[in-house]
Design a protein around this motif. Structure first.
Motif, short mmCIF file in Angstrom:
data_model
loop_
_atom_site.label_atom_id
_atom_site.label_comp_id
_atom_site.label_asym_id
_atom_site.label_seq_id
_atom_site.Cartn_x
_atom_site.Cartn_y
_atom_site.Cartn_z
N ASN A 159 1.00 -1.20 -0.07
CA ASN A 159 0.12 -0.02 -0.15
C ASN A 159 0.83 1.26 -0.08
N GLY A 160 0.38 2.18 -0.88
CA GLY A 160 1.25 3.64 -0.86
C GLY A 160 2.22 3.68 -1.92
N THR A 161 2.48 2.38 -2.49
CA THR A 161 3.53 2.32 -3.78
C THR A 161 2.99 1.89 -4.87
N GLY A 162 1.63 2.05 -5.29
CA GLY A 162 1.29 1.57 -6.34
C GLY A 162 1.46 2.54 -7.59
N SER A 163 1.54 3.86 -7.44
CA SER A 163 1.95 4.54 -8.73
C SER A 163 3.46 4.33 -9.34
N ARG A 164 4.37 4.20 -8.26
CA ARG A 164 5.63 4.05 -8.78
C ARG A 164 5.90 2.46 -9.36
N SER A 165 5.13 1.46 -8.65
CA SER A 165 5.26 0.25 -9.00
C SER A 165 4.84 -0.05 -10.25
N TRP A 194 -5.00 -5.76 -8.36
CA TRP A 194 -5.29 -5.24 -7.03
C TRP A 194 -6.48 -5.66 -6.41
N GLU A 195 -6.46 -5.84 -5.22
CA GLU A 195 -7.88 -5.91 -4.37
C GLU A 195 -8.52 -4.40 -4.47
N SER A 196 -7.82 -3.38 -4.29
CA SER A 196 -8.27 -1.89 -4.45
C SER A 196 -7.63 -1.45 -5.61
N PRO A 197 -8.30 -1.39 -6.88
CA PRO A 197 -7.54 -0.75 -8.04
C PRO A 197 -7.38 0.73 -7.98
N MET A 198 -6.74 1.28 -8.74
CA MET A 198 -6.05 2.79 -8.47
C MET A 198 -7.65 3.66 -8.66
N PRO A 199 -7.89 4.72 -8.34
CA PRO A 199 -8.83 5.42 -8.75
C PRO A 199 -8.80 5.91 -10.29
N ASP A 200 -9.76 5.91 -10.89
CA ASP A 200 -9.68 6.35 -12.38
C ASP A 200 -8.79 7.39 -12.77
N GLU A 201 -8.89 8.53 -12.02
CA GLU A 201 -8.47 9.78 -12.41
C GLU A 201 -6.94 9.85 -12.28
N ARG A 202 -6.45 8.89 -11.28
CA ARG A 202 -5.17 8.65 -11.17
C ARG A 202 -4.42 7.57 -11.85
N ILE A 206 -1.41 7.77 -15.00
CA ILE A 206 -0.23 6.56 -15.17
C ILE A 206 -0.18 6.37 -16.52
N LEU A 207 -1.41 5.97 -17.32
CA LEU A 207 -1.35 5.61 -18.54
C LEU A 207 -0.88 6.63 -19.44
N GLN A 208 -1.00 7.78 -19.16
CA GLN A 208 -0.60 8.92 -20.02
C GLN A 208 1.28 8.94 -19.62
N GLN A 209 1.47 8.62 -18.80
CA GLN A 209 3.02 8.75 -18.38
C GLN A 209 3.67 7.38 -19.06
N VAL A 210 3.02 6.33 -18.92
CA VAL A 210 3.55 5.27 -19.56
C VAL A 210 3.56 5.58 -21.18
N SER A 211 2.53 6.22 -21.64
CA SER A 211 2.45 6.63 -23.21
C SER A 211 3.57 7.32 -23.52
N ARG A 212 4.17 8.09 -22.50
CA ARG A 212 5.44 9.04 -23.04
C ARG A 212 6.53 8.15 -23.02
N MET A 213 6.73 7.03 -22.73
CA MET A 213 7.82 6.17 -22.65
C MET A 213 8.01 6.07 -24.20
#
Length: 214
Positions: A159-165, A194-202, A206-213
């Motif tokens: 918990n708390g590391t989802g974004s960077r993971s 994940w048992e608690s998926p990330m909120p849609d906006e967040r 993340i998807l936009q960040q990944v696309s920039r790769m």
């Protein structure tokens, strides 16, 4: 030592690690959010129009003293775990702040535990491994075909590391040869696992960040 700057003349250790980011897919503000469980500062560069060039100062939980070769592996191991693309800097590097530029700080969390990183750096340096052996095409295909094993750190992210993971898994997949669509699908699969998926906006951020790769 004797007022001369250089790796041969360093005295003592450091309790802060500085990561210099020149071209990130994650903005300074997004990186600040991703590191909220670790005490840190994100210092922006001199260019107000570039939010993707910054420095990260991470508090370590103890003073670290390593030789230059060990330091390189220590630095890169932490950067990799935190999903940060940074070139290793020498211990003798001097840094300057920029007047009137924001510094995003978190000092109410915890310092980064360094014991495992120190042990890993020493072991790798002793083995004289400059880098991990390159995988064969067959090994790459096998790794990508078994995502829950290859990207176990993301599927089982604390918990708390989802974004960077998720960002770390995306970098890892790209390094293995996955294309944009495969990498985005992996990120969706991890989030849905994940048992608690990330909120849609967040998650969309993340998807936009990944696309920039790509």
């Amino acid at each position: 030592r004797n007022g001369v700057r250089g790796k041969e003349n360093l005295i003592g250790g450091t309790k802060w690690l500085v990561l210099d980011i020149d071209d990130s897919v994650v903005s300074a503000g997004e990186m600040h959010f991703m590191l909220m469980d670790i005490n840190h500062h994100v210092a922006l560069s001199s260019d107000p129009s570039n939010d993707y060039k910054f420095r990260i100062l991470i508090e370590l939980d103890s003073v670290v003293e390593l030789n230059p070769i060990q330091w390189k592996h220590f630095y890169l191991a932490i950067a990799d775990d935190l999903a940060i693309k940074a070139d290793p800097l020498p211990q003798s590097q001097v840094f300057f702040s920029y007047a009137d530029r924001p510094v995003l700080s978190q000092l109410e969390a915890n310092p980064l535990p360094v014991r495992d990183y120190v042990m890993q750096a020493i072991e790798v340096a002793q083995a004289k491994e400059a880098s991990k052996p390159k995988l064969t095409p067959a090994q790459v295909r096998l790794a990508l075909s078994d995502p829950e094993s290859t990207f176990h750190y993301a599927f089982n992210a604390p918990n708390g590391t989802g974004s960077r993971s998720l960002i770390r898994a995306a970098y890892h997949a790209k390094d293995l040869g996955a294309d944009r669509d495969q990498t985005l699908q992996l990120i969706h699969d991890i989030n849905e696992f994940w048992e608690s998926p990330m909120p849609d906006e967040r998650f969309e951020a993340i998807l936009q960040q990944v696309s920039r790769m790509f």
